[in-house]
Each structure stands twice: as C-alpha cells, then as structure tokens.
Design a protein around this motif. Structure first.
Motif, PDB file in Angstrom:
ATOM      1  N   THR A   8      48.882 -68.179 -81.575  1.00 43.82           N
ATOM      2  CA  THR A   8      47.790 -67.890 -82.518  1.00 43.82           C
ATOM      3  C   THR A   8      47.572 -68.993 -83.537  1.00 43.82           C
ATOM      4  N   CYS A   9      48.486 -69.992 -83.557  1.00 44.55           N
ATOM      5  CA  CYS A   9      48.341 -71.088 -84.518  1.00 44.55           C
ATOM      6  C   CYS A   9      49.079 -72.314 -83.999  1.00 44.55           C
ATOM      7  N   ILE A  10      48.767 -73.467 -84.582  1.00 46.47           N
ATOM      8  CA  ILE A  10      49.433 -74.717 -84.209  1.00 46.47           C
ATOM      9  C   ILE A  10      49.786 -75.507 -85.464  1.00 46.47           C
ATOM     10  N   THR A  11      50.752 -76.398 -85.335  1.00 44.38           N
ATOM     11  CA  THR A  11      51.063 -77.380 -86.368  1.00 44.38           C
ATOM     12  C   THR A  11      50.621 -78.727 -85.819  1.00 44.38           C
ATOM     13  N   ARG A  12      49.749 -79.394 -86.542  1.00 50.15           N
ATOM     14  CA  ARG A  12      49.151 -80.648 -86.086  1.00 50.15           C
ATOM     15  C   ARG A  12      49.968 -81.860 -86.555  1.00 50.15           C
ATOM     16  N   THR A  13      49.781 -82.967 -85.838  1.00 56.61           N
ATOM     17  CA  THR A  13      50.348 -84.247 -86.240  1.00 56.61           C
ATOM     18  C   THR A  13      49.208 -85.111 -86.774  1.00 56.61           C
ATOM     19  N   ASN A  14      49.527 -86.295 -87.233  1.00 53.19           N
ATOM     20  CA  ASN A  14      48.508 -87.254 -87.675  1.00 53.19           C
ATOM     21  C   ASN A  14      48.130 -88.224 -86.560  1.00 53.19           C
ATOM     22  N   LEU A  15      48.680 -88.029 -85.369  1.00 53.50           N
ATOM     23  CA  LEU A  15      48.421 -88.929 -84.258  1.00 53.50           C
ATOM     24  C   LEU A  15      47.033 -88.679 -83.674  1.00 53.50           C
ATOM     25  N   GLN A  16      46.456 -89.695 -83.076  1.00 55.57           N
ATOM     26  CA  GLN A  16      45.082 -89.604 -82.588  1.00 55.57           C
ATOM     27  C   GLN A  16      44.956 -89.222 -81.119  1.00 55.57           C
ATOM     28  N   GLY A  17      45.986 -89.484 -80.323  1.00 55.32           N
ATOM     29  CA  GLY A  17      45.906 -89.156 -78.903  1.00 55.32           C
ATOM     30  C   GLY A  17      45.739 -87.662 -78.696  1.00 55.32           C
ATOM     31  N   ALA A  18      44.837 -87.277 -77.820  1.00 53.09           N
ATOM     32  CA  ALA A  18      44.556 -85.856 -77.595  1.00 53.09           C
ATOM     33  C   ALA A  18      45.816 -85.073 -77.245  1.00 53.09           C
ATOM     34  N   HIS A  19      46.704 -85.662 -76.462  1.00 56.21           N
ATOM     35  CA  HIS A  19      47.927 -84.976 -76.052  1.00 56.21           C
ATOM     36  C   HIS A  19      49.023 -85.046 -77.109  1.00 56.21           C
ATOM     37  N   GLU A  20      48.812 -85.794 -78.186  1.00 57.53           N
ATOM     38  CA  GLU A  20      49.819 -85.942 -79.238  1.00 57.53           C
ATOM     39  C   GLU A  20      49.455 -85.220 -80.533  1.00 57.53           C
ATOM     40  N   ARG A  21      48.357 -84.520 -80.578  1.00 52.24           N
ATOM     41  CA  ARG A  21      47.891 -83.915 -81.825  1.00 52.24           C
ATOM     42  C   ARG A  21      48.632 -82.653 -82.229  1.00 52.24           C
ATOM     43  N   ILE A  22      49.346 -82.033 -81.308  1.00 43.95           N
ATOM     44  CA  ILE A  22      50.035 -80.784 -81.605  1.00 43.95           C
ATOM     45  C   ILE A  22      51.539 -81.024 -81.657  1.00 43.95           C
ATOM     46  N   GLN A  23      52.150 -80.649 -82.770  1.00 45.78           N
ATOM     47  CA  GLN A  23      53.595 -80.784 -82.943  1.00 45.78           C
ATOM     48  C   GLN A  23      54.313 -79.497 -82.546  1.00 45.78           C
ATOM     49  N   ALA A  24      53.737 -78.348 -82.924  1.00 46.37           N
ATOM     50  CA  ALA A  24      54.385 -77.062 -82.676  1.00 46.37           C
ATOM     51  C   ALA A  24      53.330 -75.979 -82.501  1.00 46.37           C
ATOM     52  N   LEU A  25      53.751 -74.861 -81.949  1.00 46.64           N
ATOM     53  CA  LEU A  25      52.884 -73.716 -81.729  1.00 46.64           C
ATOM     54  C   LEU A  25      53.540 -72.493 -82.332  1.00 46.64           C
ATOM     55  N   GLY A  26      52.748 -71.506 -82.689  1.00 38.55           N
ATOM     56  CA  GLY A  26      53.300 -70.308 -83.294  1.00 38.55           C
ATOM     57  C   GLY A  26      52.515 -69.069 -82.942  1.00 38.55           C
ATOM     58  N   PRO A  86      35.346 -75.335 -77.509  1.00 34.35           N
ATOM     59  CA  PRO A  86      36.221 -76.509 -77.574  1.00 34.35           C
ATOM     60  C   PRO A  86      37.600 -76.201 -76.998  1.00 34.35           C
ATOM     61  N   ASN A  87      38.463 -77.207 -77.056  1.00 36.97           N
ATOM     62  CA  ASN A  87      39.820 -77.057 -76.576  1.00 36.97           C
ATOM     63  C   ASN A  87      40.446 -75.807 -77.184  1.00 36.97           C
ATOM     64  N   ASN A  88      41.000 -74.956 -76.340  1.00 38.19           N
ATOM     65  CA  ASN A  88      41.561 -73.689 -76.790  1.00 38.19           C
ATOM     66  C   ASN A  88      42.667 -73.844 -77.823  1.00 38.19           C
ATOM     67  N   LEU A  89      43.564 -74.808 -77.651  1.00 33.72           N
ATOM     68  CA  LEU A  89      44.665 -74.979 -78.599  1.00 33.72           C
ATOM     69  C   LEU A  89      44.213 -75.645 -79.900  1.00 33.72           C
ATOM     70  N   LEU A  90      43.459 -76.729 -79.794  1.00 35.09           N
ATOM     71  CA  LEU A  90      43.053 -77.448 -80.997  1.00 35.09           C
ATOM     72  C   LEU A  90      42.082 -76.652 -81.868  1.00 35.09           C
ATOM     73  N   SER A  91      41.502 -75.612 -81.322  1.00 36.25           N
ATOM     74  CA  SER A  91      40.595 -74.780 -82.128  1.00 36.25           C
ATOM     75  C   SER A  91      41.339 -73.683 -82.892  1.00 36.25           C
ATOM     76  N   LEU A  92      42.657 -73.546 -82.667  1.00 37.00           N
ATOM     77  CA  LEU A  92      43.460 -72.553 -83.397  1.00 37.00           C
ATOM     78  C   LEU A  92      43.703 -73.016 -84.832  1.00 37.00           C
ATOM     79  N   PRO A  93      43.915 -72.043 -85.735  1.00 32.66           N
ATOM     80  CA  PRO A  93      44.215 -72.422 -87.135  1.00 32.66           C
ATOM     81  C   PRO A  93      45.623 -73.009 -87.268  1.00 32.66           C
ATOM     82  N   ASP A  94      45.858 -73.646 -88.403  1.00 29.64           N
ATOM     83  CA  ASP A  94      47.179 -74.188 -88.703  1.00 29.64           C
ATOM     84  C   ASP A  94      48.161 -73.047 -88.984  1.00 29.64           C
TER      85      ASP A  94
END
Length: 96
Positions: A8-26, A86-94
């Motif tokens: 239901t949520c993600i923790t984002r990184t500051n990286l720009q690569g599409a596959h590197e933007r997510i650090q953790a999921l919750g 949009p992308n299902n994961l990147l559209s989740l809240p922090d």
C-alpha cells in the motif's frame, strides 16, 4: 500456498533509474500491524515462494509483483504487465 501481502506504500530513493526508485515497500497485516520490507527482501520472498505481493487497483483488481533484473544486473520488483498506467508501484503513497 504462499502468504499474500498487499503493498500500500513505498519508500523512494533519490536515484533516477526507473528500477532504482524504490527502496522499500510496505503495507498492513491482517491483524492491523504495519510491515515494511526492503525491495531486496521482497524480491527474496517472491523468489523463495515464502510470500507473494500485490497492489490493488480500484474495483479490487489485483496486480501481482514479480522479480526483474536490469541490464546492469540490479534485482528489483515490479508489477506484472497489466496495461495500467501509471506504474502501479510508483503511484503508491510514501510509507510513513
């Protein structure tokens, strides 16, 4: 059968690569407690069959997470191709 966990949520990184933007999921367990796992741990859970993860779209449509590997060898999770934008994961809240 593996345990199913809704993301239901993600923790984002500051990286720009599409596959590197997510650090953790919750998400939230059935008992109401929150869970938070690194992307690497989620990938390991999926690969081992311990746990399956999904995101839920309006109307109850579930999209399963799968493990992928970038051209540089970086292992990450993404949703199965479902035609949704949009992308299902990147559209989740922090996660908070």
């Amino acid at each position: 059968m593996a345990i199913m966990k809704r993301v239901t949520c993600i923790t984002r990184t500051n990286l720009q690569g599409a596959h590197e933007r997510i650090q953790a999921l919750g998400g939230v367990n059935a008992d109401g407690t929150r869970w938070h796992r690194s992307q690497a741990d989620v990938a390991s859970d999926i690969n081992s069959g311990r746990c399956d993860y999904y995101v839920e779209q309006p109307g109850g449509h579930r999209v399963i997470l799968v493990v992928a590997r970038s051209s540089t060898g970086y292992v990450y999770v993404k949703t199965q191709a479902d035609g949704e934008l949009p992308n299902n994961l990147l559209s989740l809240p922090d996660c908070r």
